[in-house]
Design a protein around this motif. Sequence first.
Motif, PDB file in Angstrom:
ATOM      1  N   SER A 178      -2.315 -23.303 -45.600  1.00  0.00           N
ATOM      2  CA  SER A 178      -3.697 -23.476 -45.100  1.00  0.00           C
ATOM      3  C   SER A 178      -4.498 -22.180 -45.266  1.00  0.00           C
ATOM      4  CB  SER A 178      -3.703 -23.963 -43.651  1.00  0.00           C
ATOM      5  OG  SER A 178      -3.149 -22.984 -42.810  1.00  0.00           O
ATOM      6  N   ASP A 179      -3.857 -21.014 -45.077  1.00  0.00           N
ATOM      7  CA  ASP A 179      -4.543 -19.737 -45.325  1.00  0.00           C
ATOM      8  C   ASP A 179      -4.908 -19.594 -46.806  1.00  0.00           C
ATOM      9  OD1 ASP A 179      -4.540 -18.869 -42.737  1.00  0.00           O
ATOM     10  OD2 ASP A 179      -2.773 -17.570 -42.925  1.00  0.00           O
ATOM     11  N   GLN A 180      -3.972 -19.976 -47.664  1.00  0.00           N
ATOM     12  CA  GLN A 180      -4.245 -19.918 -49.104  1.00  0.00           C
ATOM     13  C   GLN A 180      -5.412 -20.845 -49.461  1.00  0.00           C
ATOM     14  OE1 GLN A 180      -0.871 -20.314 -51.785  1.00  0.00           O
ATOM     15  NE2 GLN A 180       0.523 -19.981 -50.082  1.00  0.00           N
ATOM     16  N   ASP A 181      -5.415 -22.042 -48.874  1.00  0.00           N
ATOM     17  CA  ASP A 181      -6.477 -23.016 -49.156  1.00  0.00           C
ATOM     18  C   ASP A 181      -7.828 -22.526 -48.626  1.00  0.00           C
ATOM     19  OD1 ASP A 181      -4.618 -24.605 -50.409  1.00  0.00           O
ATOM     20  OD2 ASP A 181      -4.348 -25.984 -48.733  1.00  0.00           O
ATOM     21  N   ASP A 182      -7.817 -21.833 -47.468  1.00  0.00           N
ATOM     22  CA  ASP A 182      -9.057 -21.250 -46.924  1.00  0.00           C
ATOM     23  C   ASP A 182      -9.615 -20.218 -47.905  1.00  0.00           C
ATOM     24  OD1 ASP A 182      -8.883 -22.752 -44.652  1.00  0.00           O
ATOM     25  OD2 ASP A 182      -8.186 -21.125 -43.348  1.00  0.00           O
ATOM     26  N   PHE A 183      -8.726 -19.399 -48.457  1.00  0.00           N
ATOM     27  CA  PHE A 183      -9.163 -18.388 -49.425  1.00  0.00           C
ATOM     28  C   PHE A 183      -9.744 -19.065 -50.666  1.00  0.00           C
ATOM     29  CE2 PHE A 183      -8.426 -15.734 -53.167  1.00  0.00           C
ATOM     30  CZ  PHE A 183      -9.188 -14.627 -52.819  1.00  0.00           C
ATOM     31  N   SER A 184      -9.081 -20.120 -51.103  1.00  0.00           N
ATOM     32  CA  SER A 184      -9.525 -20.864 -52.280  1.00  0.00           C
ATOM     33  C   SER A 184     -10.924 -21.454 -52.050  1.00  0.00           C
ATOM     34  CB  SER A 184      -8.507 -21.968 -52.564  1.00  0.00           C
ATOM     35  OG  SER A 184      -8.931 -22.746 -53.614  1.00  0.00           O
ATOM     36  N   TYR A 185     -11.167 -21.949 -50.830  1.00  0.00           N
ATOM     37  CA  TYR A 185     -12.480 -22.509 -50.478  1.00  0.00           C
ATOM     38  C   TYR A 185     -13.545 -21.405 -50.522  1.00  0.00           C
ATOM     39  CZ  TYR A 185     -16.248 -24.618 -47.785  1.00  0.00           C
ATOM     40  OH  TYR A 185     -17.480 -25.085 -47.396  1.00  0.00           O
TER      41      TYR A 185
END
Length: 217
Positions: A178-185
């Motif tokens: 989820s942290d990785q996905d937040d960064f991606s967003y």
Amino acid sequence: GLLGLYDSIVKSRFIEMFGDPILNPKGWIQEELSKYSLKISDGEHTSVPRVESGIPFLNAKHILSDGEIDFSSASFISEENHNRIFKRCNPEINDILLTTTGTIGNTAIVKTEKEFSMDRGITLIKIDKSRINQFFLAQLLKMPSSQEWMRRNTTTATIGHLFLNKVRSFPTIIPSKSDQDDFSYFLDQITKSKLAIQKSIDELETLKKKLMQEYFG
């Protein structure tokens, strides 16, 4: 310019969220890249005859420092040679390409469905998407300490080369998905802003030229 500013904002955000990816001050799980990859392989090692038109054949110079892939200057190889190479090294959409000969460490994400082949100057990384986000990993590889790690692990003969075993052993931090996905967003939003700003700059430039033309002929 704009690209430099964008780049430094993205790097600052990465450090803020995850810390230095090699020193790992936040204590994330850190494992060899091969643990999170379905495949790490490089392109063709022998020289391949070129043809007038056919399948694009890329080398390290086609992976640009801004993360784009330049197909416009690629040469072509026959479908037969491509099929043979593609069995071992098959770049597909959302895979990561890393330059590992000459210019070491340029990183791009494949954005096309069209097939192409590559020589050994590019390494293909197919990630396990259930555990790692390709945008997070591409940025991790671009970070200064990651680039420094690659430089230190490059074998220099006549031309520098980062061998596959080194790429496979690259120490990779794995924050929560989820942290990785937040960064991606975040990356997606800032890319949209960058494109909008660039468009405005281009329009102003066009207007300026038009006015200069009108006033000074």
